[in-house]
Scaffold this motif. Structure first.
Motif, short mmCIF file in Angstrom:
data_model
loop_
_atom_site.label_atom_id
_atom_site.label_comp_id
_atom_site.label_asym_id
_atom_site.label_seq_id
_atom_site.Cartn_x
_atom_site.Cartn_y
_atom_site.Cartn_z
N LEU A 14 6.16 10.79 -4.04
CA LEU A 14 5.57 10.14 -2.87
C LEU A 14 4.73 8.92 -3.26
CD1 LEU A 14 4.48 13.21 -0.71
CD2 LEU A 14 6.36 11.63 -0.28
N LEU A 15 4.00 9.03 -4.34
CA LEU A 15 3.19 7.92 -4.81
C LEU A 15 4.07 6.73 -5.19
CD1 LEU A 15 0.37 6.86 -5.58
CD2 LEU A 15 0.78 7.76 -7.87
N ALA A 16 5.15 7.00 -5.94
CA ALA A 16 6.05 5.91 -6.34
C ALA A 16 6.74 5.28 -5.14
CB ALA A 16 7.10 6.44 -7.32
N THR A 17 7.10 6.07 -4.17
CA THR A 17 7.73 5.54 -2.95
C THR A 17 6.76 4.66 -2.18
OG1 THR A 17 9.09 7.53 -2.83
CG2 THR A 17 8.96 6.19 -0.85
N CYS A 18 5.53 5.09 -2.03
CA CYS A 18 4.52 4.28 -1.32
C CYS A 18 4.26 2.96 -2.04
CB CYS A 18 3.22 5.07 -1.17
SG CYS A 18 3.35 6.44 -0.02
N ILE A 19 4.15 3.02 -3.36
CA ILE A 19 3.92 1.79 -4.12
C ILE A 19 5.11 0.85 -3.97
CG2 ILE A 19 3.71 0.88 -6.46
CD1 ILE A 19 2.02 3.36 -7.14
N GLY A 20 6.31 1.39 -4.00
CA GLY A 20 7.51 0.57 -3.84
C GLY A 20 7.58 -0.07 -2.46
#
Length: 195
Positions: A14-20
């Motif tokens: 979820l963190l990587a998706t939000c950053i992306g």
């Protein structure tokens, strides 16, 4: 998979998706390509410039120079390059998410394998089969040792028997000598030995 491991996998994803998504939105908002597409798309001419009179050509040329007017080919090339950039960014994000998920799943699955292996090993040891296997292997090793060193061990036991026999003989001789000394002391001690 238990809840703790699921949380460890879900949180970084979820963190990587939000950053992306934030990076993609920042590119869309701050890139000059998106600004040109959004603000100048209504000024695309539909006729060739040579069909216009000289004054209109001069005005249009000035608008093109100031980038307030773009041609359809320029707009099309900007859109293509913009979409290519977006696809590249999304592929990179996808690769980063997959790489992170792989590392997390690998580490959590390795810990799970170690845990399960310990549980099965303890079960196996308690069942008694482990003890039987160890006993069989120990017997095989003893047979190998006896085959290799059996003659040496037999000769050692022969030597031990000889040593014990010699000890007995030495004790017997020393006992006789002690008896002879006593008889000599009792008989007066003339210095001659008698049988």
């Amino acid at each position: 998979m238990n809840d703790l491991q699921a949380k460890h996998i879900l949180a970084p994803t979820l963190l990587a998706t939000c950053i992306g998504l934030l990076a993609a939105l920042a590119i869309l908002h701050f890139a000059p390509i998106s600004e040109m597409i959004i603000s100048h798309s209504q000024y695309v001419p539909s006729k060739e410039i040579t069909e216009l009179d000289p004054y209109e050509q001069l005005v249009i040329a000035r608008m093109v120079k100031e980038k307030s007017l773009i041609s359809v080919d320029s707009l099309w090339s900007m859109q293509v390059s913009f979409y290519q950039t977006m696809i590249s960014v999304l592929i990179a994000l996808n690769a980063a998410i997959v790489g992170g998920a792989f590392v997390i799943i690998r580490s959590s699955s390795k810990a799970e394998v170690v845990k399960e292996s310990k549980a099965h090993f303890d079960e196996y040891c308690k069942a008694g089969e482990f003890t039987k296997i160890i006993e069989k292997r120990a017997k095989k090793e003893i047979v190998k040792i006896n085959a290799t060193y059996g003659d040496i061990l037999d000769s050692l036991s022969d030597h031990e028997a000889r040593i014990n026999a010699h000890k007995d003989a030495i004790l017997e001789v020393s006992n006789r000598l002690a008896e002879m000394d006593e008889t000599e002391n009792c008989s007066g001690g003339d210095g001659k030995l008698s049988e």
